[in-house]
Design a protein around this motif. Structure first.
Motif: not given
Length: 143
Positions: A31-39
């Motif tokens: 749910k975090s915005l700090m994590i990139p989409d590929e991760e």
């Protein structure tokens, strides 16, 4: 055996709680915005793996519960067998005890006290009553 099963159940509960904590952490990372989409795609795979571990922990707990119930059932059967033996012994020796207590009262008027065969008669009556109950229990296949 019962203590070992209980210990295994407690360990399974602790493992399940640990897995749930990890599931919450990974879910929060998704749910975090700090994590990139590929991760996030990798985290979804991790969530699926965590879910399968939860299912396995639940299965293990249910299996341990089944083993515990089976063990308790076997213990119950053994206890019932022992109680049955005690009951049979009690019933077999109850009539001779009653007969002996009646003849041991020493009343003034007991015709059997002056009878020559009174003592052998009371012994025979006690033995006969015990054998009668043993025969009855064997006939009913309770022994």
């Amino acid at each position: 055996m019962l203590l070992k099963l209980t210990e295994l159940q407690e360990n399974t509960i602790l493992i399940r709680e640990s897995i749930i904590d990890k599931q919450r952490v990974v879910s929060s990372l998704l749910k975090s915005l700090m994590i990139p989409d590929e991760e996030k795609e990798r985290l979804r795979i991790v969530i699926k793996d965590i879910n399968s571990l939860l299912q396995h922990a639940d299965f293990s707990f249910q299996r341990l519960e089944y083993l515990q119930n089976t063990f308790l059932g076997l213990v119950n059967i053994e206890q019932n067998h022992v109680i049955k033996i005690f009951t049979v012994v009690t019933v077999v020796f109850l009539p001779p005890t009653l007969i002996a207590s009646i003849y041991g009262m020493n009343f003034d008027y007991m015709p059997e006290l002056k009878w020559t065969y009174g003592y052998p008669f009371s012994l025979a009556l006690m033995i006969f009553s015990s054998v009668l109950f043993l025969w009855y229990f064997k006939r009913k296949k309770w022994l």
